[in-house]
Write a protein that holds these residues in place. Structure first.
Motif, PDB file in Angstrom:
ATOM      1  N   VAL A  30       0.837  -1.198   0.000  1.00  0.00           N
ATOM      2  CA  VAL A  30       0.000   0.000   0.000  1.00  0.00           C
ATOM      3  C   VAL A  30       0.873   1.250   0.000  1.00  0.00           C
ATOM      4  N   GLY A  31       2.048   1.156   0.616  1.00  0.00           N
ATOM      5  CA  GLY A  31       2.972   2.301   0.616  1.00  0.00           C
ATOM      6  C   GLY A  31       3.464   2.627  -0.774  1.00  0.00           C
ATOM      7  N   ARG A  32       3.679   1.602  -1.583  1.00  0.00           N
ATOM      8  CA  ARG A  32       4.144   1.823  -2.961  1.00  0.00           C
ATOM      9  C   ARG A  32       3.075   2.551  -3.767  1.00  0.00           C
ATOM     10  N   ASP A  33       1.833   2.113  -3.626  1.00  0.00           N
ATOM     11  CA  ASP A  33       0.745   2.795  -4.327  1.00  0.00           C
ATOM     12  C   ASP A  33       0.573   4.221  -3.809  1.00  0.00           C
ATOM     13  N   PHE A  34       0.664   4.367  -2.498  1.00  0.00           N
ATOM     14  CA  PHE A  34       0.521   5.697  -1.903  1.00  0.00           C
ATOM     15  C   PHE A  34       1.628   6.633  -2.382  1.00  0.00           C
ATOM     16  N   PHE A  35       2.854   6.104  -2.513  1.00  0.00           N
ATOM     17  CA  PHE A  35       3.988   6.912  -2.975  1.00  0.00           C
ATOM     18  C   PHE A  35       3.739   7.462  -4.377  1.00  0.00           C
ATOM     19  N   ASN A  36       3.250   6.624  -5.278  1.00  0.00           N
ATOM     20  CA  ASN A  36       2.998   7.082  -6.654  1.00  0.00           C
ATOM     21  C   ASN A  36       1.982   8.221  -6.678  1.00  0.00           C
ATOM     22  N   HIS A  37       0.937   8.101  -5.887  1.00  0.00           N
ATOM     23  CA  HIS A  37      -0.071   9.150  -5.855  1.00  0.00           C
ATOM     24  C   HIS A  37       0.426  10.386  -5.107  1.00  0.00           C
ATOM     25  N   ALA A  38       1.207  10.169  -4.051  1.00  0.00           N
ATOM     26  CA  ALA A  38       1.739  11.302  -3.288  1.00  0.00           C
ATOM     27  C   ALA A  38       2.670  12.139  -4.149  1.00  0.00           C
ATOM     28  N   ARG A  39       3.530  11.455  -4.910  1.00  0.00           N
ATOM     29  CA  ARG A  39       4.434  12.202  -5.793  1.00  0.00           C
ATOM     30  C   ARG A  39       3.639  12.962  -6.848  1.00  0.00           C
ATOM     31  N   GLY A  40       2.583  12.328  -7.376  1.00  0.00           N
ATOM     32  CA  GLY A  40       1.732  13.024  -8.343  1.00  0.00           C
ATOM     33  C   GLY A  40       1.056  14.241  -7.737  1.00  0.00           C
ATOM     34  N   ALA A  41       0.624  14.127  -6.472  1.00  0.00           N
ATOM     35  CA  ALA A  41      -0.022  15.257  -5.804  1.00  0.00           C
ATOM     36  C   ALA A  41       0.954  16.415  -5.627  1.00  0.00           C
ATOM     37  N   LEU A  42       2.208  16.105  -5.299  1.00  0.00           N
ATOM     38  CA  LEU A  42       3.214  17.155  -5.147  1.00  0.00           C
ATOM     39  C   LEU A  42       3.520  17.830  -6.471  1.00  0.00           C
ATOM     40  N   ILE A  43       3.538  17.039  -7.538  1.00  0.00           N
ATOM     41  CA  ILE A  43       3.755  17.611  -8.870  1.00  0.00           C
ATOM     42  C   ILE A  43       2.627  18.571  -9.224  1.00  0.00           C
ATOM     43  N   GLU A  44       1.392  18.153  -8.923  1.00  0.00           N
ATOM     44  CA  GLU A  44       0.248  19.011  -9.212  1.00  0.00           C
ATOM     45  C   GLU A  44       0.304  20.283  -8.367  1.00  0.00           C
ATOM     46  N   ALA A  45       0.719  20.150  -7.109  1.00  0.00           N
ATOM     47  CA  ALA A  45       0.833  21.329  -6.246  1.00  0.00           C
ATOM     48  C   ALA A  45       1.902  22.278  -6.780  1.00  0.00           C
ATOM     49  N   GLU A  46       3.012  21.694  -7.228  1.00  0.00           N
ATOM     50  CA  GLU A  46       4.075  22.524  -7.813  1.00  0.00           C
ATOM     51  C   GLU A  46       3.576  23.221  -9.075  1.00  0.00           C
ATOM     52  N   ALA A  47       2.804  22.482  -9.887  1.00  0.00           N
ATOM     53  CA  ALA A  47       2.273  23.069 -11.116  1.00  0.00           C
ATOM     54  C   ALA A  47       1.343  24.234 -10.799  1.00  0.00           C
ATOM     55  N   ALA A  48       0.485  24.057  -9.777  1.00  0.00           N
ATOM     56  CA  ALA A  48      -0.443  25.130  -9.403  1.00  0.00           C
ATOM     57  C   ALA A  48       0.323  26.371  -8.949  1.00  0.00           C
ATOM     58  N   GLU A  49       1.350  26.167  -8.156  1.00  0.00           N
ATOM     59  CA  GLU A  49       2.156  27.298  -7.689  1.00  0.00           C
ATOM     60  C   GLU A  49       2.858  27.990  -8.840  1.00  0.00           C
ATOM     61  N   ASN A  50       3.412  27.184  -9.760  1.00  0.00           N
ATOM     62  CA  ASN A  50       4.184  27.768 -10.852  1.00  0.00           C
ATOM     63  C   ASN A  50       3.326  28.486 -11.882  1.00  0.00           C
ATOM     64  N   ILE A  51       2.057  28.077 -12.002  1.00  0.00           N
ATOM     65  CA  ILE A  51       1.165  28.798 -12.907  1.00  0.00           C
ATOM     66  C   ILE A  51       1.049  30.253 -12.474  1.00  0.00           C
ATOM     67  N   VAL A  52       0.988  30.461 -11.159  1.00  0.00           N
ATOM     68  CA  VAL A  52       0.933  31.824 -10.627  1.00  0.00           C
ATOM     69  C   VAL A  52       2.283  32.513 -10.771  1.00  0.00           C
ATOM     70  N   ARG A  53       3.338  31.809 -10.377  1.00  0.00           N
ATOM     71  CA  ARG A  53       4.668  32.412 -10.410  1.00  0.00           C
ATOM     72  C   ARG A  53       5.106  32.776 -11.829  1.00  0.00           C
ATOM     73  N   SER A  54       4.598  32.007 -12.823  1.00  0.00           N
ATOM     74  CA  SER A  54       4.998  32.271 -14.204  1.00  0.00           C
ATOM     75  C   SER A  54       4.534  33.645 -14.680  1.00  0.00           C
ATOM     76  N   ARG A  55       3.507  34.176 -14.027  1.00  0.00           N
ATOM     77  CA  ARG A  55       3.001  35.488 -14.418  1.00  0.00           C
ATOM     78  C   ARG A  55       3.897  36.611 -13.923  1.00  0.00           C
ATOM     79  N   ILE A  56       4.710  36.330 -12.915  1.00  0.00           N
ATOM     80  CA  ILE A  56       5.474  37.414 -12.294  1.00  0.00           C
ATOM     81  C   ILE A  56       6.985  37.173 -12.334  1.00  0.00           C
ATOM     82  N   ALA A  57       7.440  36.011 -12.797  1.00  0.00           N
ATOM     83  CA  ALA A  57       8.878  35.729 -12.763  1.00  0.00           C
ATOM     84  C   ALA A  57       9.294  34.898 -13.968  1.00  0.00           C
TER      85      ALA A  57
END
Length: 297
Positions: A63-90
């Protein structure tokens, strides 16, 4: 039900990527005990054991292996959301992990990447050259540049064709002086050939007008690496087939001669691939646009 703390996901992914709490603590500059405590609390909140750990071993549960794949995907999505904003100013910034085969890296990317790094100084490039199959999603890569003779298999990856180039038949001036210059594809049957694979005895040539001819040169040497073939050809061992961009400099410097200029031995396609969500990041988007400009020339 309260949401899982995103910071705990981050610590969990860092621990798994590092292979231990100690390595994650070293990378992040925080106490090992903090990471261990937060992941223990995460497991308690989930009601499941994610990591099997002893003083000598560290491994994921099923279950940890499955959780890891989704957790990493969630972090990527969070990074993408942050960078969409940052791309407008930097300007684009952050790490871009890029993979390609060794020949593609040597002949297509090696000259481009320093220019890219100077153009976008806040982008941290990580270039991984490998001839093995690389799973972009599972191994956390942002981009892959692949040169291929056959169509790529279907996948969920976003793909962008960068260029299609002809494959030239080439030989050194010394070889031509010693053995004569082939005037037709049929003449290749009586010449020495430097082959790219054990089963590549036949060369399938196509003329500018669409005529097709199969030639079978006399096997002199086989090498599945482009630099070895160029060196053997410039040494006068025989004729060989190489993508135009790989042998262009040697032709310009008169080290090789483009034999049968009205014919090609097929084509090679260079394609850029990426997971869909990674293409939203400004740093990845800037890299894609740059490589498209450079390699589509």
């Amino acid at each position: 039900m309260p949401m899982i703390n995103l910071n705990d996901l981050f610590l969990f992914v860092q621990a798994v990527d590092g292979g231990s709490f100690s390595e994650a603590a070293r990378r992040l500059g925080i106490p090992k005990s903090t990471i261990s405590k937060r992941i223990a609390e995460l497991e308690a909140e989930l009601g499941a054991r994610l990591i099997h750990r002893t003083s000598r071993s560290f491994s994921l549960s099923d279950v940890g292996r499955d959780f890891f794949n989704h957790a990493r995907g969630a972090l990527i999505e969070a990074e993408a959301a942050e960078n969409i904003v940052r791309s407008r100013i930097a300007e684009p910034s952050g790490t871009v992990r890029l993979t390609a085969s060794i020949p593609t890296t040597q002949f297509y990317l090696a000259d481009c990447l320093p220019v890219l790094a100077r153009k976008y100084p806040k982008i941290n490039l990580e270039m991984h050259a490998s001839d093995r199959f690389v799973d972009l999603v599972q191994e956390g890569f942002d981009l892959a540049v692949r040169s291929h003779f056959a169509p790529l298999p279907d996948s969920d990856l976003v793909r962008k064709q960068l260029m299609v180039e002809p494959i030239f038949v080439v030989a050194s001036p010394g070889y031509i002086s010693a053995y004569g210059k082939p005037n037709t594809p049929h003449d290749l049957d009586s010449h020495y050939g430097l082959l790219s694979a054990p089963g590549a005895d036949n060369w399938h040539l196509v003329s500018d007008t669409g005529e097709k001819v199969t030639a079978k040169p006399i096997r002199r040497m086989m090498a599945n690496e482009s630099i070895a073939l160029i060196k053997a050809a410039t040494a006068g061992l025989g004729l060989t087939c190489l993508p135009s961009s790989i042998c262009r400099d040697a032709i310009a410097q008169s080290e090789l001669i483009h034999v049968l200029p009205n014919w090609s031995a097929g084509t090679v396609t260079t394609t850029l691939l990426m997971p869909h969500r990674r293409g939203q990041l400004p740093s990845v988007r800037a890299t894609v646009e740059f490589l498209s400009e450079q390699l589509c020339k």
